[in-house]
Design a protein around this motif. Structure first.
Motif, PDB file in Angstrom:
ATOM      1  N   ARG A   6       0.857  -1.196   0.000  1.00  0.00           N
ATOM      2  CA  ARG A   6       0.000   0.000   0.000  1.00  0.00           C
ATOM      3  C   ARG A   6       0.880   1.228   0.000  1.00  0.00           C
ATOM      4  NH1 ARG A   6      -4.481  -1.794   4.448  1.00  0.00           N
ATOM      5  NH2 ARG A   6      -5.323  -3.481   3.203  1.00  0.00           N
ATOM      6  N   THR A   7       0.440   2.241  -0.681  1.00  0.00           N
ATOM      7  CA  THR A   7       1.189   3.493  -0.737  1.00  0.00           C
ATOM      8  C   THR A   7       0.431   4.541   0.068  1.00  0.00           C
ATOM      9  OG1 THR A   7       1.965   2.942  -2.938  1.00  0.00           O
ATOM     10  CG2 THR A   7       2.124   5.252  -2.252  1.00  0.00           C
ATOM     11  N   VAL A   8       1.140   5.236   0.933  1.00  0.00           N
ATOM     12  CA  VAL A   8       0.543   6.312   1.721  1.00  0.00           C
ATOM     13  C   VAL A   8       1.246   7.596   1.330  1.00  0.00           C
ATOM     14  CG1 VAL A   8       0.170   7.229   4.028  1.00  0.00           C
ATOM     15  CG2 VAL A   8       0.013   4.767   3.620  1.00  0.00           C
ATOM     16  N   ASN A   9       0.489   8.576   0.925  1.00  0.00           N
ATOM     17  CA  ASN A   9       1.045   9.864   0.550  1.00  0.00           C
ATOM     18  C   ASN A   9       1.118  10.735   1.795  1.00  0.00           C
ATOM     19  OD1 ASN A   9       1.716  12.326  -0.490  1.00  0.00           O
ATOM     20  ND2 ASN A   9       0.313  12.189  -2.229  1.00  0.00           N
ATOM     21  N   VAL A  10       2.269  10.753   2.434  1.00  0.00           N
ATOM     22  CA  VAL A  10       2.460  11.455   3.702  1.00  0.00           C
ATOM     23  C   VAL A  10       2.383  12.960   3.512  1.00  0.00           C
ATOM     24  CG1 VAL A  10       4.044  11.860   5.606  1.00  0.00           C
ATOM     25  CG2 VAL A  10       3.807   9.568   4.650  1.00  0.00           C
ATOM     26  N   SER A  11       2.905  13.461   2.420  1.00  0.00           N
ATOM     27  CA  SER A  11       2.897  14.912   2.224  1.00  0.00           C
ATOM     28  C   SER A  11       1.461  15.433   2.146  1.00  0.00           C
ATOM     29  CB  SER A  11       3.684  15.301   0.980  1.00  0.00           C
ATOM     30  OG  SER A  11       3.077  14.749  -0.173  1.00  0.00           O
ATOM     31  N   SER A  12       0.562  14.643   1.581  1.00  0.00           N
ATOM     32  CA  SER A  12      -0.834  15.048   1.518  1.00  0.00           C
ATOM     33  C   SER A  12      -1.441  15.105   2.913  1.00  0.00           C
ATOM     34  CB  SER A  12      -1.628  14.089   0.635  1.00  0.00           C
ATOM     35  OG  SER A  12      -2.996  14.416   0.666  1.00  0.00           O
ATOM     36  N   LEU A  13      -1.122  14.105   3.732  1.00  0.00           N
ATOM     37  CA  LEU A  13      -1.618  14.094   5.104  1.00  0.00           C
ATOM     38  C   LEU A  13      -1.072  15.277   5.880  1.00  0.00           C
ATOM     39  CD1 LEU A  13      -1.412  10.278   5.962  1.00  0.00           C
ATOM     40  CD2 LEU A  13      -3.456  11.612   5.457  1.00  0.00           C
ATOM     41  N   ASP A  14       0.219  15.559   5.699  1.00  0.00           N
ATOM     42  CA  ASP A  14       0.835  16.697   6.369  1.00  0.00           C
ATOM     43  C   ASP A  14       0.156  18.000   5.951  1.00  0.00           C
ATOM     44  OD1 ASP A  14       2.585  15.078   7.731  1.00  0.00           O
ATOM     45  OD2 ASP A  14       4.278  15.426   6.367  1.00  0.00           O
ATOM     46  N   ALA A  15      -0.135  18.128   4.674  1.00  0.00           N
ATOM     47  CA  ALA A  15      -0.784  19.339   4.180  1.00  0.00           C
ATOM     48  C   ALA A  15      -2.180  19.475   4.781  1.00  0.00           C
ATOM     49  CB  ALA A  15      -0.859  19.319   2.659  1.00  0.00           C
ATOM     50  N   ASP A  16      -2.917  18.362   4.884  1.00  0.00           N
ATOM     51  CA  ASP A  16      -4.249  18.394   5.481  1.00  0.00           C
ATOM     52  C   ASP A  16      -4.192  18.807   6.944  1.00  0.00           C
ATOM     53  OD1 ASP A  16      -5.450  17.663   3.116  1.00  0.00           O
ATOM     54  OD2 ASP A  16      -5.710  15.550   3.677  1.00  0.00           O
ATOM     55  N   VAL A  17      -3.220  18.264   7.670  1.00  0.00           N
ATOM     56  CA  VAL A  17      -3.069  18.599   9.088  1.00  0.00           C
ATOM     57  C   VAL A  17      -2.743  20.077   9.241  1.00  0.00           C
ATOM     58  CG1 VAL A  17      -1.629  18.230  11.139  1.00  0.00           C
ATOM     59  CG2 VAL A  17      -2.459  16.269   9.821  1.00  0.00           C
TER      60      VAL A  17
END
Length: 108
Positions: free
Chosen positions: A6-17
């Motif tokens: 599975r791929t998790v896009n961490v930068s997207s999560l960081d941007a959302d936070v």
């Protein structure tokens, strides 16, 4: 077994936070501003100047005062005269603060 990668896009999560934190901070500032007594005083005065009387119930229902007996008399008149009566139409308009659909009394 199947593919478990599975791929998790961490930068997207960081941007959302970061976006949510910024939004929360803005909401906090707005709440503080609105709670300030000078804002409340000035905004209340601003709204008071825009306020307009929509209707007088005693005039709309042809009753001398808003007692339970006189209001029941108005209610009885509306029932007797039916849903197409002008009094009931006025009641519908008043009960929706003038925003209802006269034809449907605010019904969809």
């Amino acid at each position: 077994k199947g593919n478990t990668n599975r791929t998790v896009n961490v930068s997207s999560l960081d941007a959302d936070v970061k976006h949510n934190k910024a939004l929360t901070n803005q909401i906090g500032l707005i709440k503080d501003y609105v709670r300030d007594p000078s804002f409340t005083k000035h905004y209340t005065a601003f709204l008071a100047k825009k306020w307009q009387l929509l209707y007088k119930a005693t005039q709309a229902f042809s009753i001398p005062r808003l007692s339970k007996d006189y209001m029941f008399e108005a209610f009885t008149t509306m029932v007797q005269d039916g849903a197409n009566s002008s009094m009931f139409g006025d009641y519908c308009s008043h009960s929706t603060l003038g925003h209802g659909d006269e034809a449907g009394c605010g019904e969809d």
